[in-house]
Design a protein around this motif. Structure first.
Motif, mmCIF file in Angstrom:
data_model
loop_
_atom_site.group_PDB
_atom_site.id
_atom_site.type_symbol
_atom_site.label_atom_id
_atom_site.label_comp_id
_atom_site.label_asym_id
_atom_site.label_seq_id
_atom_site.Cartn_x
_atom_site.Cartn_y
_atom_site.Cartn_z
ATOM 1 N N LEU A 218 0.828 -1.209 0.000
ATOM 2 C CA LEU A 218 0.000 0.000 0.000
ATOM 3 C C LEU A 218 0.863 1.260 0.000
ATOM 4 O O LEU A 218 2.063 1.194 0.278
ATOM 5 C CB LEU A 218 -0.920 -0.009 1.229
ATOM 6 N N PRO A 219 0.265 2.418 -0.298
ATOM 7 C CA PRO A 219 1.025 3.678 -0.313
ATOM 8 C C PRO A 219 1.738 3.951 1.001
ATOM 9 O O PRO A 219 1.229 3.622 2.082
ATOM 10 C CB PRO A 219 -0.054 4.731 -0.587
ATOM 11 N N SER A 220 2.916 4.566 0.918
ATOM 12 C CA SER A 220 3.724 4.850 2.102
ATOM 13 C C SER A 220 3.017 5.787 3.076
ATOM 14 O O SER A 220 3.322 5.779 4.270
ATOM 15 C CB SER A 220 5.060 5.473 1.684
ATOM 16 N N ALA A 221 2.080 6.590 2.575
ATOM 17 C CA ALA A 221 1.337 7.501 3.452
ATOM 18 C C ALA A 221 0.627 6.725 4.551
ATOM 19 O O ALA A 221 0.543 7.185 5.698
ATOM 20 C CB ALA A 221 0.328 8.296 2.634
ATOM 21 N N LEU A 222 0.130 5.529 4.227
ATOM 22 C CA LEU A 222 -0.559 4.715 5.222
ATOM 23 C C LEU A 222 0.421 4.146 6.249
ATOM 24 O O LEU A 222 0.130 4.099 7.440
ATOM 25 C CB LEU A 222 -1.324 3.579 4.539
ATOM 26 N N SER A 223 1.595 3.711 5.772
ATOM 27 C CA SER A 223 2.612 3.214 6.698
ATOM 28 C C SER A 223 3.055 4.317 7.653
ATOM 29 O O SER A 223 3.278 4.084 8.839
ATOM 30 C CB SER A 223 3.820 2.669 5.924
ATOM 31 N N LEU A 224 3.182 5.534 7.113
ATOM 32 C CA LEU A 224 3.553 6.678 7.947
ATOM 33 C C LEU A 224 2.492 6.903 9.024
ATOM 34 O O LEU A 224 2.819 7.138 10.199
ATOM 35 C CB LEU A 224 3.699 7.927 7.078
ATOM 36 N N TYR A 225 1.243 6.817 8.643
ATOM 37 C CA TYR A 225 0.130 6.960 9.595
ATOM 38 C C TYR A 225 0.202 5.883 10.677
ATOM 39 O O TYR A 225 0.022 6.169 11.865
ATOM 40 C CB TYR A 225 -1.186 6.888 8.826
ATOM 41 N N TRP A 226 0.451 4.634 10.272
ATOM 42 C CA TRP A 226 0.543 3.544 11.251
ATOM 43 C C TRP A 226 1.693 3.768 12.224
ATOM 44 O O TRP A 226 1.550 3.556 13.427
ATOM 45 C CB TRP A 226 0.740 2.208 10.533
ATOM 46 N N VAL A 227 2.842 4.177 11.711
ATOM 47 C CA VAL A 227 4.014 4.385 12.575
ATOM 48 C C VAL A 227 3.735 5.476 13.608
ATOM 49 O O VAL A 227 3.976 5.287 14.809
ATOM 50 C CB VAL A 227 5.263 4.749 11.736
ATOM 51 N N VAL A 228 3.213 6.607 13.146
ATOM 52 C CA VAL A 228 2.944 7.725 14.062
ATOM 53 C C VAL A 228 1.876 7.333 15.089
ATOM 54 O O VAL A 228 2.025 7.594 16.286
ATOM 55 C CB VAL A 228 2.499 8.975 13.281
ATOM 56 N N GLY A 229 0.806 6.698 14.606
ATOM 57 C CA GLY A 229 -0.253 6.264 15.519
ATOM 58 C C GLY A 229 0.250 5.260 16.533
ATOM 59 O O GLY A 229 -0.100 5.328 17.723
ATOM 60 N N ASN A 230 1.074 4.316 16.093
ATOM 61 C CA ASN A 230 1.622 3.309 17.006
ATOM 62 C C ASN A 230 2.533 3.937 18.058
ATOM 63 O O ASN A 230 2.475 3.577 19.242
ATOM 64 C CB ASN A 230 2.403 2.248 16.221
ATOM 65 N N LEU A 231 3.387 4.862 17.632
ATOM 66 C CA LEU A 231 4.293 5.520 18.579
ATOM 67 C C LEU A 231 3.498 6.291 19.635
ATOM 68 O O LEU A 231 3.844 6.269 20.824
ATOM 69 C CB LEU A 231 5.248 6.461 17.836
ATOM 70 N N PHE A 232 2.438 6.965 19.192
ATOM 71 C CA PHE A 232 1.590 7.688 20.152
ATOM 72 C C PHE A 232 0.975 6.712 21.150
ATOM 73 O O PHE A 232 0.960 6.969 22.361
ATOM 74 C CB PHE A 232 0.484 8.447 19.411
ATOM 75 N N MET A 233 0.460 5.579 20.649
ATOM 76 C CA MET A 233 -0.193 4.600 21.515
ATOM 77 C C MET A 233 0.803 3.937 22.462
ATOM 78 O O MET A 233 0.458 3.606 23.603
ATOM 79 C CB MET A 233 -0.896 3.535 20.670
#
Length: 253
Positions: A218-233
């Motif tokens: 999938l597009p890297s934009a989604l991976s970026l979203y997952w990484v940021v969301g995971n780090l926050f969590m």
């Protein structure tokens, strides 16, 4: 159904829908349907607006909006965790009632099922616990998170921009983002693994693999979203769960 199980199932559904090509048409103000018009498009508009404020940097926009959404959802997350802690504190008494009115007792007298339910409700009332309270925050959070997820997928402008070493509209050619997304997913699930029972603990290993596979395609934009969301969590979980004296013994098991 356990709250954690429900949350994981919803995540799996989201990833499956995206992988199957569902709802991938560009989102605009003219997109039809309640979901598109009132959920996905507003999220897309926010992404574009924040990107404009950041000199057209859509990568930074995704990071900023992800953090803002997580901060806004934080009170709901805390309420959900408070409910989970309350249920964990009552677990010994709940298990004692389940043992008292076990299957054998229920076979002897079907009314024992009703008696157990009555005693459980009395136990909840005495301790001010609502067993359904932890589910409501999930049902509020998930439409927001899913709308933002699909907004990233369907906002056409994102695909024409780069961030760091990758194109936001294409998979990461170095696979760095998917691997980080998978690792942070593993850490996040592991930190709350005490909430998973039996076979559900396998999620700790299955989810990261699914995220990595999805991130590669999938597009890297989604991976970026997952990484940021995971780090926050991960940060949130560390301060609200791991450091909490109420669940230390559970995590240590």
């Amino acid at each position: 159904m356990k709250k954690t199980s429900l949350f994981i199932i919803l995540i799996v559904i989201t990833i499956t829908l995206s992988g199957c090509g569902a709802s991938q048409q560009p989102i605009t103000a003219d997109s039809q349907g309640i979901w598109n018009h009132f959920f996905v498009y507003p999220m897309s508009w926010i992404i574009i607006t924040v990107a404009d404020l950041l000199n057209g940097n859509f990568g930074l926009s995704i990071i900023v909006v992800t953090i803002l959404i997580r901060v806004m959802l934080l009170p709901l997350m805390l309420k959900q965790q408070k409910s989970s802690r309350a249920m964990q504190a009552l677990r010994p008494e709940i298990e004692a009632l389940q043992k008292k009115y076990g299957q054998e007792e229920q076979k002897k007298d079907p009314k024992n099922v009703q008696k157990m339910q009555q005693e459980l409700m009395a136990l909840y009332q005495q301790n001010g616990v609502n067993p359904a309270a932890g589910c409501l925050p999930i049902f509020i959070q998930m439409p927001v998170l899913m709308a933002f997820y699909f907004a990233i997928m369907r906002t056409e402008e994102i695909a024409f921009h780069t961030f760091l070493w990758f194109d936001l509209g294409n998979p990461d050619p170095l696979f760095i983002l998917p691997l980080i997304a998978g690792l942070t997913t593993f850490l996040q699930v592991k930190m709350t693994a005490h909430q998973l029972q039996g076979p559900m603990r396998m999620v700790m290993y299955i989810m990261p693999i699914m995220i990595i596979v999805a991130g590669i395609t999938l597009p890297s934009a989604l991976s970026l979203y997952w990484v940021v969301g995971n780090l926050f969590m991960i940060i949130q979980t560390y301060f609200t769960v791991v450091k909490s004296p109420y669940v230390t013994t559970e995590i240590g098991k």
